[in-house]
Design a protein around this motif. Structure first.
Motif, PDB file in Angstrom:
ATOM      1  N   ARG A  28     -46.652 104.181 -60.375  1.00  0.00           N
ATOM      2  CA  ARG A  28     -47.311 105.228 -60.008  1.00  0.00           C
ATOM      3  C   ARG A  28     -46.818 106.109 -58.878  1.00  0.00           C
ATOM      4  NH1 ARG A  28     -50.762 107.581 -63.255  1.00  0.00           N
ATOM      5  NH2 ARG A  28     -52.385 105.820 -64.322  1.00  0.00           N
ATOM      6  N   CYS A  29     -46.144 105.335 -58.029  1.00  0.00           N
ATOM      7  CA  CYS A  29     -45.604 106.250 -57.006  1.00  0.00           C
ATOM      8  C   CYS A  29     -44.076 106.557 -57.303  1.00  0.00           C
ATOM      9  CB  CYS A  29     -45.428 105.369 -55.797  1.00  0.00           C
ATOM     10  SG  CYS A  29     -47.121 104.939 -55.048  1.00  0.00           S
ATOM     11  N   GLY A  30     -43.738 106.726 -58.232  1.00  0.00           N
ATOM     12  CA  GLY A  30     -42.649 107.096 -58.918  1.00  0.00           C
ATOM     13  C   GLY A  30     -41.383 106.341 -58.454  1.00  0.00           C
ATOM     14  N   VAL A  31     -41.382 105.150 -57.938  1.00  0.00           N
ATOM     15  CA  VAL A  31     -40.130 104.436 -57.649  1.00  0.00           C
ATOM     16  C   VAL A  31     -39.468 103.713 -58.913  1.00  0.00           C
ATOM     17  CG1 VAL A  31     -39.209 102.357 -56.389  1.00  0.00           C
ATOM     18  CG2 VAL A  31     -41.377 103.733 -55.374  1.00  0.00           C
ATOM     19  N   ILE A  32     -40.254 103.434 -59.836  1.00  0.00           N
ATOM     20  CA  ILE A  32     -39.567 102.887 -61.066  1.00  0.00           C
ATOM     21  C   ILE A  32     -40.022 103.841 -62.256  1.00  0.00           C
ATOM     22  CG2 ILE A  32     -39.450 100.580 -60.222  1.00  0.00           C
ATOM     23  CD1 ILE A  32     -41.713  99.764 -61.977  1.00  0.00           C
ATOM     24  N   ARG A  33     -39.502 103.962 -63.286  1.00  0.00           N
ATOM     25  CA  ARG A  33     -39.541 104.793 -64.398  1.00  0.00           C
ATOM     26  C   ARG A  33     -40.524 104.035 -65.551  1.00  0.00           C
ATOM     27  NH1 ARG A  33     -33.937 108.001 -65.227  1.00  0.00           N
ATOM     28  NH2 ARG A  33     -33.881 108.883 -63.292  1.00  0.00           N
ATOM     29  N   ARG A  34     -40.492 102.743 -65.703  1.00  0.00           N
ATOM     30  CA  ARG A  34     -41.097 101.965 -66.670  1.00  0.00           C
ATOM     31  C   ARG A  34     -41.934 100.693 -65.736  1.00  0.00           C
ATOM     32  NH1 ARG A  34     -38.910  97.696 -69.065  1.00  0.00           N
ATOM     33  NH2 ARG A  34     -36.872  97.366 -68.545  1.00  0.00           N
ATOM     34  N   LEU A  35     -42.808 100.260 -66.564  1.00  0.00           N
ATOM     35  CA  LEU A  35     -43.624  99.195 -66.014  1.00  0.00           C
ATOM     36  C   LEU A  35     -42.872  97.919 -66.545  1.00  0.00           C
ATOM     37  CD1 LEU A  35     -47.187 100.409 -66.395  1.00  0.00           C
ATOM     38  CD2 LEU A  35     -46.196  99.655 -64.137  1.00  0.00           C
ATOM     39  N   GLY A  36     -42.607  97.050 -65.592  1.00  0.00           N
ATOM     40  CA  GLY A  36     -42.101  95.776 -66.134  1.00  0.00           C
ATOM     41  C   GLY A  36     -43.093  94.703 -66.193  1.00  0.00           C
ATOM     42  N   ARG A  37     -42.933  93.503 -66.859  1.00  0.00           N
ATOM     43  CA  ARG A  37     -43.776  92.608 -67.105  1.00  0.00           C
ATOM     44  C   ARG A  37     -43.353  91.339 -67.038  1.00  0.00           C
ATOM     45  NH1 ARG A  37     -47.585  93.890 -71.600  1.00  0.00           N
ATOM     46  NH2 ARG A  37     -48.181  91.716 -71.467  1.00  0.00           N
ATOM     47  N   VAL A  38     -44.178  90.269 -66.289  1.00  0.00           N
ATOM     48  CA  VAL A  38     -43.815  89.020 -65.902  1.00  0.00           C
ATOM     49  C   VAL A  38     -43.485  88.322 -67.185  1.00  0.00           C
ATOM     50  CG1 VAL A  38     -44.588  86.815 -65.001  1.00  0.00           C
ATOM     51  CG2 VAL A  38     -45.151  89.099 -63.712  1.00  0.00           C
ATOM     52  N   ASP A  39     -44.176  88.256 -68.321  1.00  0.00           N
ATOM     53  CA  ASP A  39     -44.024  87.561 -69.326  1.00  0.00           C
ATOM     54  C   ASP A  39     -42.931  88.089 -70.054  1.00  0.00           C
ATOM     55  OD1 ASP A  39     -45.066  90.000 -70.043  1.00  0.00           O
ATOM     56  OD2 ASP A  39     -46.616  89.264 -71.521  1.00  0.00           O
ATOM     57  N   LYS A  40     -42.366  89.226 -70.132  1.00  0.00           N
ATOM     58  CA  LYS A  40     -41.192  89.808 -70.760  1.00  0.00           C
ATOM     59  C   LYS A  40     -40.105  89.807 -69.829  1.00  0.00           C
ATOM     60  CE  LYS A  40     -43.642  93.164 -73.575  1.00  0.00           C
ATOM     61  NZ  LYS A  40     -43.969  94.574 -73.925  1.00  0.00           N
ATOM     62  N   LYS A  41     -40.159  89.073 -68.620  1.00  0.00           N
ATOM     63  CA  LYS A  41     -38.966  88.879 -67.621  1.00  0.00           C
ATOM     64  C   LYS A  41     -38.251  89.976 -67.382  1.00  0.00           C
ATOM     65  CE  LYS A  41     -38.426  84.113 -69.581  1.00  0.00           C
ATOM     66  NZ  LYS A  41     -37.465  83.430 -70.473  1.00  0.00           N
ATOM     67  N   ASP A  42     -39.115  91.245 -67.252  1.00  0.00           N
ATOM     68  CA  ASP A  42     -38.223  92.392 -66.691  1.00  0.00           C
ATOM     69  C   ASP A  42     -38.917  93.119 -65.429  1.00  0.00           C
ATOM     70  OD1 ASP A  42     -40.343  93.465 -67.984  1.00  0.00           O
ATOM     71  OD2 ASP A  42     -39.288  94.673 -69.142  1.00  0.00           O
ATOM     72  N   SER A  43     -39.584  92.334 -64.794  1.00  0.00           N
ATOM     73  CA  SER A  43     -40.395  93.103 -63.536  1.00  0.00           C
ATOM     74  C   SER A  43     -39.350  93.483 -62.406  1.00  0.00           C
ATOM     75  CB  SER A  43     -41.271  92.145 -62.908  1.00  0.00           C
ATOM     76  OG  SER A  43     -40.855  90.892 -62.628  1.00  0.00           O
ATOM     77  N   HIS A  44     -39.646  94.338 -61.705  1.00  0.00           N
ATOM     78  CA  HIS A  44     -38.670  94.956 -60.849  1.00  0.00           C
ATOM     79  C   HIS A  44     -38.306  94.165 -59.674  1.00  0.00           C
ATOM     80  CE1 HIS A  44     -36.803  98.102 -58.339  1.00  0.00           C
ATOM     81  NE2 HIS A  44     -37.676  97.911 -57.311  1.00  0.00           N
ATOM     82  N   PHE A  45     -39.304  93.483 -59.005  1.00  0.00           N
ATOM     83  CA  PHE A  45     -38.994  92.537 -57.935  1.00  0.00           C
ATOM     84  C   PHE A  45     -38.536  91.158 -58.180  1.00  0.00           C
ATOM     85  CE2 PHE A  45     -41.652  95.053 -54.623  1.00  0.00           C
ATOM     86  CZ  PHE A  45     -40.584  95.521 -54.328  1.00  0.00           C
ATOM     87  N   ASP A  46     -39.059  90.729 -59.221  1.00  0.00           N
ATOM     88  CA  ASP A  46     -38.731  89.345 -59.721  1.00  0.00           C
ATOM     89  C   ASP A  46     -37.427  89.314 -60.600  1.00  0.00           C
ATOM     90  OD1 ASP A  46     -40.892  88.273 -58.288  1.00  0.00           O
ATOM     91  OD2 ASP A  46     -42.188  87.888 -60.141  1.00  0.00           O
ATOM     92  N   SER A  47     -36.155  89.691 -59.871  1.00  0.00           N
ATOM     93  CA  SER A  47     -35.039  90.045 -60.582  1.00  0.00           C
ATOM     94  C   SER A  47     -34.268  88.941 -60.697  1.00  0.00           C
ATOM     95  CB  SER A  47     -34.316  91.157 -59.927  1.00  0.00           C
ATOM     96  OG  SER A  47     -34.078  90.937 -58.530  1.00  0.00           O
ATOM     97  N   HIS A  48     -34.465  87.807 -59.944  1.00  0.00           N
ATOM     98  CA  HIS A  48     -33.448  86.367 -59.959  1.00  0.00           C
ATOM     99  C   HIS A  48     -33.879  85.789 -61.118  1.00  0.00           C
ATOM    100  CE1 HIS A  48     -31.579  82.851 -58.762  1.00  0.00           C
ATOM    101  NE2 HIS A  48     -30.925  83.481 -57.533  1.00  0.00           N
ATOM    102  N   GLU A  49     -32.813  85.242 -61.596  1.00  0.00           N
ATOM    103  CA  GLU A  49     -33.060  84.374 -63.040  1.00  0.00           C
ATOM    104  C   GLU A  49     -34.091  83.111 -62.774  1.00  0.00           C
ATOM    105  OE1 GLU A  49     -30.337  81.912 -66.395  1.00  0.00           O
ATOM    106  OE2 GLU A  49     -29.227  82.957 -64.709  1.00  0.00           O
ATOM    107  N   LEU A  50     -33.960  82.468 -61.517  1.00  0.00           N
ATOM    108  CA  LEU A  50     -34.821  81.511 -61.477  1.00  0.00           C
ATOM    109  C   LEU A  50     -36.449  82.185 -61.555  1.00  0.00           C
ATOM    110  CD1 LEU A  50     -33.365  79.653 -58.634  1.00  0.00           C
ATOM    111  CD2 LEU A  50     -33.600  78.855 -61.057  1.00  0.00           C
TER     112      LEU A  50
END
Length: 642
Positions: A28-50
C-alpha cells in the motif's frame, strides 16, 4: 533535536497473519510492487530459505516506508515463542507497535506475553484484528475481550463517528471539555488523541483482513494521524539491538540512534564506524550519516553486543532481557569437526543469538559444548543454520531444565595460588541475596591490605565468568560476593595468579555453605470453561503449582498462579485437549525458586564436582620450592591471611 521518523514494529502470536499484514502495508505504501504470500514462499521479509520452508518469521528485518508526509521504519519480528528473545531485542528501539490478533481465535497465550512486554517497555500500541473475513469472527466478542484483558483503553476506531467521539471524549479532561462545548476542532482532537496514544492512554483498534486487503488503509490512516515524532538529545548515543554477519562475513551492528547523529569514520571509543547501511528487507544502501530516531546497520564495531547502549566514549550499559532461555542442551558434533572449531563457529552465531550462551564444559568424561535454548523448534533452526553457514553437521542431546544454585547463609571463601614463582591470595565473603537478583559484587578491602590494581583484578575475575555451584554444576545466582582481603608478592605475582586465587576462593566458600538448588518458575493465567474448573485445580496441584483465589463468571474460570517450568512446560497442550480448544493458558518466566524435587534432580544430573578441574575448590601452596595441592577443607588451617 526532533526525530524525522518513527520506528514501528509488528508483533503477533504465530499464525495471526503478521507477515501478510506486513506485505499489505509495504504494498500500500509503494515499497513493493506485488503482494507476496507466506504459503507461496515469496513474502518480502521472510526471504531466508528456513523462513520460507517453515512459513514463520525467524529473523527480525526492517524497511523504511512513507505514509503521506510521515517517514517510518517498519520492523517485522518473529511470532513463534521459540524466537521471542529476537522479538524482545527489537522492543527497545520501537517508538510504536502494531499488535496483530487473529480474529477467529482471539487473544492467545503468547499475545498476552507480548502485551505485557509492550507495557514494560512503555511502547504505544495500535491493534489490528485480522482475519475478519473468516468463519468464527465476532467483532463484539473480540472487542469485549480486548477491553476485558487489555483494558478499557482499547477503542474501536472503525465505529461510527458519534460513538467514537463519545469514547474519545473520555480520554482526558481537555477532550471532554472540548466536546461538551459543542464546536469540535478536528485538528485539536487529532493532536490530543495522538498524545494519548503516545502516553498509552488509548489503544486504537482496527479490523480487517490483510489477505483480502481489507482494513489496511484504515490502519495506515490511523498510524499517520496518531503518531508523533520524538525529541532526542544533541549528543550522540545509540542502542544496539541486533548483531548480524552478512554473506561476505562482515560483522554488522544494528543501531537505533538515540542522540545526535552517526557518521562514517566516527570514533566510538577505540573503534571506528567504517560503513553505515540502511536496509530494505535483504537489500541495503550505503549512507554517510544517520540522525537520531533512525535505525541503521554499521560495520567496524567488533566489541559491542545486542542490548548495549553506546556513546562516543564507547561506554556501554547492558540491559537485562525479560525473556530468557529456561532449557539447555548438549551440542553433538556428527561430522568429526574438532570441538574447538565447532565452538568457534557456534560463537559466531552466539553473537547474533546471545541467548544461546554457548560454552564448553569439561566436568564429564570429555569436553562438551552446551547451549541454552527457548525450545525444540529453535534447535531445529539452529541445526539448519549451522549446516548452511559452516557446512557442519550437528544434533542435540535431550533438552533439560536450566537449573541454578545459591546458598542459605553467609560463608567465607579463601583461595591461595602459589606454585613456584607465583603468588596470590584472595579472601571473599559470600552472602545470600534476594531471590532473582543475580550475582552482586562489592569491595570492602582496604588499600592498606592490597593495592588497588590487584583489587580491581579480583573484582574483574569475579565478574568475568559464570561461576558454577557444587550440587549440579549449574550457574551460581542470588549471592553477594564481597572482596574483604588479598595478598600479593612484590616479585612473584603475575596477572593470572589472582584469577586462580579468586576462582578457588569462590569455590571453597561454596564447599562450606549450605547450598540450595533453584528451578525456573512460570507465572500463569489459566482460562477454562466453568465445567472444567475442577480438572484445572486438580492439575495445578498435581503439577506442584500454587494459585490465588479464582475469578469466576457464569461461563469461565480465570486462575492465576505459578508453578515449576519442569512440570508446566507441556501443560498448554493438555489444556487445549481437555477443554476441547476452549481453554487457554498464558505462561511467562517468573524467576527462580527452590527446586520442588531437588534430590531427584541432583541424582539425575550426576555432577561430580571433584572432576570439574576448571572449577576446583583446592588451593596451591608452596613448600621447599615446589607447589602442592591442598583440599578445600584444609585450606583455612594453612591460609596466610588471618
Amino acid at each position: 533535536m526532533r526525530s524525522k521518523e518513527s520506528v514501528t514494529g509488528i508483533l503477533a502470536h504465530v499464525d495471526a497473519g503478521k507477515t501478510t499484514l506486513t506485505e499489505a502495508i509495504l504494498y500500500r505504501c509503494g515499497v513493493i510492487r506485488r503482494l507476496g504470500r507466506v504459503d507461496k514462499k515469496d513474502s518480502h521479509f521472510d526471504s531466508h530459505e528456513l523462513e520460507r520452508n517453515r512459513g514463520i518469521t525467524i529473523f527480525s528485518k526492517q524497511n523504511p516506508f512513507t505514509i503521506g508526509e510521515k517517514q517510518f521504519t517498519l520492523i517485522d519480528t518473529p511470532g513463534h515463542i521459540d524466537f521471542s528473545a529476537e522479538m524482545e531485542r527489537t522492543l527497545s528501539v520501537l517508538d510504536y507497535a502494531v499488535l496483530v490478533i487473529d480474529g477467529t481465535v482471539g487473544i492467545q497465550s503468547h499475545t498476552e506475553t507480548i502485551w505485557q512486554l509492550l507495557y514494560e517497555y512503555n511502547i504505544p500500541v495500535f491493534i489490528f484484528v485480522n482475519k475478519t473475513d473468516r468463519d468464527g469472527f465476532e467483532k463484539t466478542n473480540i472487542l469485549n475481550d480486548l477491553k476485558k484483558r487489555f483494558g478499557s483503553e482499547c477503542v474501536d476506531f472503525t465505529q461510527d463517528k458519534v460513538s467514537l467521539d463519545e469514547e474519545i471524549s473520555m480520554i482526558s479532561e481537555e477532550l471532554l471539555e472540548h466536546f461538551l462545548e459543542g464546536s469540535v476542532d478536528e485538528e485539536f482532537v487529532q493532536n490530543q488523541v495522538a498524545r494519548a496514544v503516545a502516553e498509552r492512554k488509548v489503544f486504537p483498534c482496527y479490523f480487517g483482513s490483510a489477505l483480502q486487503d481489507v482494513g489496511v488503509d484504515s490502519l495506515l490512516e490511523g498510524i499517520e494521524k496518531y503518531t508523533l515524532y520524538k525529541e532526542y538529545p544533541e549528543e550522540f548515543s545509540a542502542r544496539v539491538y541486533k548483531i548480524l554477519y552478512d554473506n561476505q562475513g562482515n560483522r554488522l551492528s544494528f543501531l537505533k540512534i538515540t542522540g545526535g547523529k552517526a557518521l562514517v569514520k566516527m570514533n566510538i571509543g577505540e573503534e571506528k564506524i567504517d560503513t553505515i547501511r540502511v536496509y530494505s528487507g535483504e537489500k541495503h544502501q550505503p549512507i554517510k550519516e544517520v540522525f537520531a530516531g533512525s535505525v541503521c546497520a554499521v560495520s567496524g564495531l567488533s566489541e559491542v553486543s545486542a542490548g548495549e547502549t553506546i556513546n562516543l566514549n564507547g561506554v556501554n550499559l547492558n540491559s537485562s532481557m525479560k525473556i530468557n532461555p529456561l532449557l539447555s542442551a548438549q551440542v553433538i558434533i556428527k561430522d568429526g569437526t574438532d570441538i574447538h572449531t565447532a565452538y568457534r563457529n557456534l560463537r559466531v552465531i552466539d553473537q547474533e543469538l546471545p541467548e544461546l550462551s554457548v560454552h564448553i564444559s569439561n566436568y564429564s568424561d570429555e569436553e562438551q559444548i552446551q547451549i541454552r535454548v527457548m525450545g525444540r523448534i529453535q534447535l531445529e533452526i539452529l541445526q539448519s543454520l549451522v549446516k548452511e553457514r559452516f557446512g557442519m553437521d550437528i544434533e542435540f542431546g535431550p533438552c533439560r531444565i536450566l537449573y541454578k544454585e545459591t546458598i542459605k547463609a553467609t560463608v567465607m571463601g579463601y583461595g591461595h595460588y602459589e606454585p613456584l614463582r607465583h603468588y596470590a591470595e584472595t579472601q571473599l565473603r559470600i552472602e545470600p541475596a534476594e531471590r532473582n537478583s543475580g550475582v552482586i559484587i562489592e569491595n570492602e578491602c582496604s588499600l592498606e591490605v592490597l593495592d588497588s590494581n590487584f583489587q580491581n583484578l579480583i573484582l574483574t575475575h569475579i565478574k568475568e565468568k559464570e561461576h558454577l555451584g557444587i550440587l549440579t554444576g549449574s550457574p551460581l545466582t542470588d549471592v553477594k560476593i564481597i572482596l574483604t582481603a588479598g595478598r600479593s608478592h612484590l616479585k612473584h605475582t603475575e596477572g593470572g595468579d589472582f584469577r586462580e586465587a579468586t576462582y578457588r576462593a569462590i569455590r571453597q566458600g561454596l564447599e562450606k555453605a549450605e547450598n540450595i538448588l533453584l528451578e525456573p518458575y512460570y507465572s500463569f493465567i489459566l482460562r477454562v470453561p466453568i465445567d472444567c474448573f475442577g480438572r484445572a485445580i486438580s492439575d495445578i496441584q498435581r503439577l506442584h503449582g500454587e494459585f490465588m483465589p479464582p475469578e469466576m463468571t457464569e461461563t469461565e474460570a480465570v486462575i492465576k498462579g505459578e508453578g515449576p517450568v519442569s512440570e508446566f512446560m507441556d501443560y498448554p497442550e493438555e489444556v487445549i485437549s481437555y477443554t476441547s480448544g476452549k481453554g487457554v493458558i498464558s505462561m511467562r518466566e517468573n524467576g527462580y525458586k527452590p527446586c520442588h524435587n531437588a534430590e531427584e534432580v541432583i541424582a539425575s544430573i550426576g555432577y561430580d564436582k571433584e572432576r570439574d578441574m576448571e572449577n576446583t575448590s583446592s588451593s596451591v601452596f608452596c613448600s621447599h620450592g615446589a607447589g602442592f595441592e591442598v583440599k578445600w577443607y584444609d585450606v583455612d588451617n594453612m591460609r596466610h591471611i588471618k
